[in-house]
Design a protein around this motif. Structure first.
Motif, PDB file in Angstrom:
ATOM      1  N   PRO A   1      62.493-132.126  35.341  1.00 58.43           N
ATOM      2  CA  PRO A   1      63.122-130.641  35.348  1.00 58.43           C
ATOM      3  C   PRO A   1      62.362-128.717  35.333  1.00 58.43           C
ATOM      4  CG  PRO A   1      61.236-131.553  32.972  1.00 58.43           C
ATOM      5  CD  PRO A   1      61.072-132.040  34.720  1.00 58.43           C
ATOM      6  N   PHE A   2      61.910-129.247  36.069  1.00 60.10           N
ATOM      7  CA  PHE A   2      61.077-127.876  36.604  1.00 60.10           C
ATOM      8  C   PHE A   2      62.044-127.007  37.286  1.00 60.10           C
ATOM      9  CE2 PHE A   2      57.856-131.224  36.636  1.00 60.10           C
ATOM     10  CZ  PHE A   2      57.367-130.635  35.790  1.00 60.10           C
ATOM     11  N   LYS A   3      63.387-127.125  37.860  1.00 64.88           N
ATOM     12  CA  LYS A   3      63.765-126.512  38.110  1.00 64.88           C
ATOM     13  C   LYS A   3      65.556-125.885  37.210  1.00 64.88           C
ATOM     14  CE  LYS A   3      62.506-127.226  43.145  1.00 64.88           C
ATOM     15  NZ  LYS A   3      63.447-127.829  44.682  1.00 64.88           N
ATOM     16  N   ASN A   4      65.328-126.719  36.060  1.00 68.13           N
ATOM     17  CA  ASN A   4      65.899-126.731  35.238  1.00 68.13           C
ATOM     18  C   ASN A   4      66.456-125.185  34.454  1.00 68.13           C
ATOM     19  OD1 ASN A   4      68.668-126.842  33.471  1.00 68.13           O
ATOM     20  ND2 ASN A   4      68.004-129.308  33.405  1.00 68.13           N
ATOM     21  N   GLU A   5      66.520-123.850  34.667  1.00 69.75           N
ATOM     22  CA  GLU A   5      65.930-123.213  33.502  1.00 69.75           C
ATOM     23  C   GLU A   5      67.117-123.366  32.042  1.00 69.75           C
ATOM     24  OE1 GLU A   5      67.196-119.109  34.837  1.00 69.75           O
ATOM     25  OE2 GLU A   5      66.216-119.851  37.101  1.00 69.75           O
ATOM     26  N   ALA A   6      68.102-124.278  32.553  1.00 70.64           N
ATOM     27  CA  ALA A   6      68.663-124.862  31.111  1.00 70.64           C
ATOM     28  C   ALA A   6      67.507-125.447  29.699  1.00 70.64           C
ATOM     29  CB  ALA A   6      69.805-125.342  31.043  1.00 70.64           C
ATOM     30  N   PHE A   7      67.136-126.229  30.604  1.00 70.59           N
ATOM     31  CA  PHE A   7      66.010-127.119  30.066  1.00 70.59           C
ATOM     32  C   PHE A   7      65.006-126.173  29.100  1.00 70.59           C
ATOM     33  CE2 PHE A   7      62.244-129.210  29.550  1.00 70.59           C
ATOM     34  CZ  PHE A   7      62.531-130.762  29.251  1.00 70.59           C
ATOM     35  N   TRP A   8      64.439-125.491  29.739  1.00 70.58           N
ATOM     36  CA  TRP A   8      63.385-124.560  29.319  1.00 70.58           C
ATOM     37  C   TRP A   8      63.928-123.693  28.603  1.00 70.58           C
ATOM     38  CZ3 TRP A   8      59.211-127.303  29.801  1.00 70.58           C
ATOM     39  CH2 TRP A   8      58.957-127.965  31.866  1.00 70.58           C
ATOM     40  N   LYS A   9      64.933-123.224  28.829  1.00 68.40           N
ATOM     41  CA  LYS A   9      65.798-121.590  27.991  1.00 68.40           C
ATOM     42  C   LYS A   9      65.587-122.430  26.674  1.00 68.40           C
ATOM     43  CE  LYS A   9      68.800-118.506  27.396  1.00 68.40           C
ATOM     44  NZ  LYS A   9      70.434-117.687  28.171  1.00 68.40           N
ATOM     45  N   ASN A  10      66.410-123.801  25.980  1.00 64.81           N
ATOM     46  CA  ASN A  10      66.502-123.923  25.008  1.00 64.81           C
ATOM     47  C   ASN A  10      65.122-125.211  24.372  1.00 64.81           C
ATOM     48  OD1 ASN A  10      69.059-123.500  25.124  1.00 64.81           O
ATOM     49  ND2 ASN A  10      70.031-125.262  26.020  1.00 64.81           N
ATOM     50  N   LEU A  11      64.154-125.340  24.735  1.00 65.75           N
ATOM     51  CA  LEU A  11      62.887-125.752  24.606  1.00 65.75           C
ATOM     52  C   LEU A  11      62.384-125.135  23.688  1.00 65.75           C
ATOM     53  CD1 LEU A  11      61.564-128.103  25.050  1.00 65.75           C
ATOM     54  CD2 LEU A  11      59.680-126.715  26.439  1.00 65.75           C
ATOM     55  N   LEU A  12      62.058-123.869  23.920  1.00 69.30           N
ATOM     56  CA  LEU A  12      62.048-122.932  22.537  1.00 69.30           C
ATOM     57  C   LEU A  12      62.443-121.440  21.906  1.00 69.30           C
ATOM     58  CD1 LEU A  12      57.683-123.175  23.914  1.00 69.30           C
ATOM     59  CD2 LEU A  12      58.977-124.784  21.757  1.00 69.30           C
ATOM     60  N   PRO A  13      64.028-122.177  21.439  1.00 69.89           N
ATOM     61  CA  PRO A  13      64.478-121.405  21.900  1.00 69.89           C
ATOM     62  C   PRO A  13      64.412-119.968  20.109  1.00 69.89           C
ATOM     63  CG  PRO A  13      65.221-122.401  19.973  1.00 69.89           C
ATOM     64  CD  PRO A  13      63.964-123.314  20.725  1.00 69.89           C
TER      65      PRO A  13
ATOM     66  N   GLY B   1      53.019-131.019  36.747  1.00 70.75           N
ATOM     67  CA  GLY B   1      53.237-132.618  37.467  1.00 70.75           C
ATOM     68  C   GLY B   1      51.610-133.008  38.152  1.00 70.75           C
ATOM     69  N   ALA B   2      51.414-133.944  37.954  1.00 75.27           N
ATOM     70  CA  ALA B   2      50.125-134.290  38.489  1.00 75.27           C
ATOM     71  C   ALA B   2      50.119-135.809  39.348  1.00 75.27           C
ATOM     72  CB  ALA B   2      49.295-133.475  37.715  1.00 75.27           C
ATOM     73  N   GLU B   3      49.187-135.728  39.908  1.00 77.37           N
ATOM     74  CA  GLU B   3      48.747-137.048  39.996  1.00 77.37           C
ATOM     75  C   GLU B   3      47.208-136.806  40.994  1.00 77.37           C
ATOM     76  OE1 GLU B   3      50.981-140.690  44.074  1.00 77.37           O
ATOM     77  OE2 GLU B   3      50.200-138.337  44.085  1.00 77.37           O
ATOM     78  N   TYR B   4      46.801-138.237  40.200  1.00 74.35           N
ATOM     79  CA  TYR B   4      45.383-138.356  40.485  1.00 74.35           C
ATOM     80  C   TYR B   4      45.108-140.064  41.365  1.00 74.35           C
ATOM     81  CZ  TYR B   4      40.079-138.606  39.796  1.00 74.35           C
ATOM     82  OH  TYR B   4      39.195-138.005  39.488  1.00 74.35           O
TER      83      TYR B   4
ATOM     84  N   THR C   1      59.533-134.712  26.281  1.00 72.73           N
ATOM     85  CA  THR C   1      60.468-136.071  26.626  1.00 72.73           C
ATOM     86  C   THR C   1      60.850-135.343  28.366  1.00 72.73           C
ATOM     87  OG1 THR C   1      60.620-136.544  24.832  1.00 72.73           O
ATOM     88  CG2 THR C   1      61.312-137.614  26.740  1.00 72.73           C
ATOM     89  N   PHE C   2      59.658-136.286  29.609  1.00 71.94           N
ATOM     90  CA  PHE C   2      60.900-136.085  30.736  1.00 71.94           C
ATOM     91  C   PHE C   2      61.617-137.380  31.297  1.00 71.94           C
ATOM     92  CE2 PHE C   2      56.462-133.947  31.529  1.00 71.94           C
ATOM     93  CZ  PHE C   2      57.022-132.537  31.598  1.00 71.94           C
ATOM     94  N   GLU C   3      62.884-136.884  30.544  1.00 76.97           N
ATOM     95  CA  GLU C   3      63.784-137.594  31.080  1.00 76.97           C
ATOM     96  C   GLU C   3      64.130-138.578  32.917  1.00 76.97           C
ATOM     97  OE1 GLU C   3      67.489-137.492  29.412  1.00 76.97           O
ATOM     98  OE2 GLU C   3      66.727-137.703  26.945  1.00 76.97           O
ATOM     99  N   GLU C   4      63.963-137.077  33.868  1.00 80.87           N
ATOM    100  CA  GLU C   4      63.812-136.544  34.767  1.00 80.87           C
ATOM    101  C   GLU C   4      62.859-135.439  35.673  1.00 80.87           C
ATOM    102  OE1 GLU C   4      68.063-133.891  35.331  1.00 80.87           O
ATOM    103  OE2 GLU C   4      68.472-136.442  36.096  1.00 80.87           O
TER     104      GLU C   4
ATOM    105  N   PHE D   1      52.566-132.726  31.054  1.00 81.60           N
ATOM    106  CA  PHE D   1      52.489-132.740  32.120  1.00 81.60           C
ATOM    107  C   PHE D   1      53.642-134.513  32.906  1.00 81.60           C
ATOM    108  CE2 PHE D   1      49.689-129.448  32.287  1.00 81.60           C
ATOM    109  CZ  PHE D   1      49.658-128.834  33.378  1.00 81.60           C
ATOM    110  N   LEU D   2      54.309-134.153  33.706  1.00 79.47           N
ATOM    111  CA  LEU D   2      54.537-135.256  34.475  1.00 79.47           C
ATOM    112  C   LEU D   2      53.958-136.064  35.028  1.00 79.47           C
ATOM    113  CD1 LEU D   2      57.697-137.073  34.673  1.00 79.47           C
ATOM    114  CD2 LEU D   2      57.865-134.829  36.493  1.00 79.47           C
ATOM    115  N   ILE D   3      53.255-136.991  34.600  1.00 76.56           N
ATOM    116  CA  ILE D   3      52.372-137.919  35.712  1.00 76.56           C
ATOM    117  C   ILE D   3      52.922-138.770  36.218  1.00 76.56           C
ATOM    118  CG2 ILE D   3      50.002-139.169  35.531  1.00 76.56           C
ATOM    119  CD1 ILE D   3      50.246-136.492  34.329  1.00 76.56           C
ATOM    120  N   LYS D   4      53.130-139.453  37.646  1.00 78.69           N
ATOM    121  CA  LYS D   4      53.731-139.587  38.628  1.00 78.69           C
ATOM    122  C   LYS D   4      53.021-140.880  38.379  1.00 78.69           C
ATOM    123  CE  LYS D   4      54.711-136.009  42.254  1.00 78.69           C
ATOM    124  NZ  LYS D   4      54.547-135.685  43.579  1.00 78.69           N
TER     125      LYS D   4
END
Length: 218
Positions: A91-103, A114-117, A86-89, A49-52
């Protein structure tokens, strides 16, 4: 005036008809509507998860992954696996990122987010409760109390690994205060994530809800 009389007469007739009838009170399970059909997929891949902001002495990312890996495994017939990304930014609205993650994965869902505690100490001046027969002119005793509050703010995403499209997204925010100022982050997290899980699975699995119905008969 005529309409009022007609309405009054209708109400009387309705009451009379109900009075002359009996009814059964039934408790029924009403199935809920599912947001995602899990049966269409063979695998759920849980990413980190993307931890803030990291929580001191508590690995929020690992706790979230371990918790949902177990809970999803209990409610999903297919395979549940983990994938480190790896989260460079964000990515949750980037369809191309997720489509190419596990081809290679065609019938898989990605579970991410993402989460914040956070935790904070709140102080309040408390007034002692007075018995109703107590002398009203006696001053109340005051004291300073501390409560430790924990807040879990988490965004959950379910993404189709083949298309990269988001099938489900929702934000959950749960908070709870503890009279014990030394309450640990781990204990509070378990209570808060359980509340998130209940609401999450209710929408994903369409869990049935008990509702009352009345069967009227003559």
């Amino acid at each position: 005036m005529k309409k009022i009389k007609i309405a009054l007469l209708s109400a009387i007739l309705f009451c009379f008809s109900c009075a002359s009838s009996d009814y059964w009170k039934l408790r029924m399970e009403i199935p809920g509507k599912t947001s995602v059909d899990l049966d269409q997929y063979k695998e759920v891949v849980i990413t980190n998860f993307l931890i803030k902001e990291e929580t001191k002495d508590f690995n929020l990312n690992n706790e979230i992954i371990d918790y949902f890996s177990f809970e999803i495994g209990q409610n999903f017939n297919g395979k549940v696996s983990k994938e480190e990304i790896t989260f460079e930014e964000e990515p949750f609205k980037n369809e191309a990122f997720w489509k190419n993650l596990l081809p290679a994965e065609k019938d898989a869902l990605l579970f991410t987010g993402g989460a914040e505690y956070t935790e904070e100490i709140r102080k309040a001046i408390l007034q002692e409760k007075r018995d109703r027969f107590e002398d009203p002119f006696i001053s109340k005793k005051k004291g300073l109390a501390e409560r430790r509050f924990y807040t879990l703010n988490i965004d959950l995403y379910i993404i189709d690994a083949k298309t990269g499209k988001t099938l489900y997204t929702r934000n959950f925010k749960e908070s709870k205060g503890y009279a014990n100022p030394k309450q640990t982050a781990a204990f509070a997290f378990f209570e808060l994530i359980q509340k998130v899980k209940t609401r999450f699975f209710r929408s994903i699995l369409g869990e049935a809800r008990i509702q009352e119905r009345y069967l009227i008969y003559d």
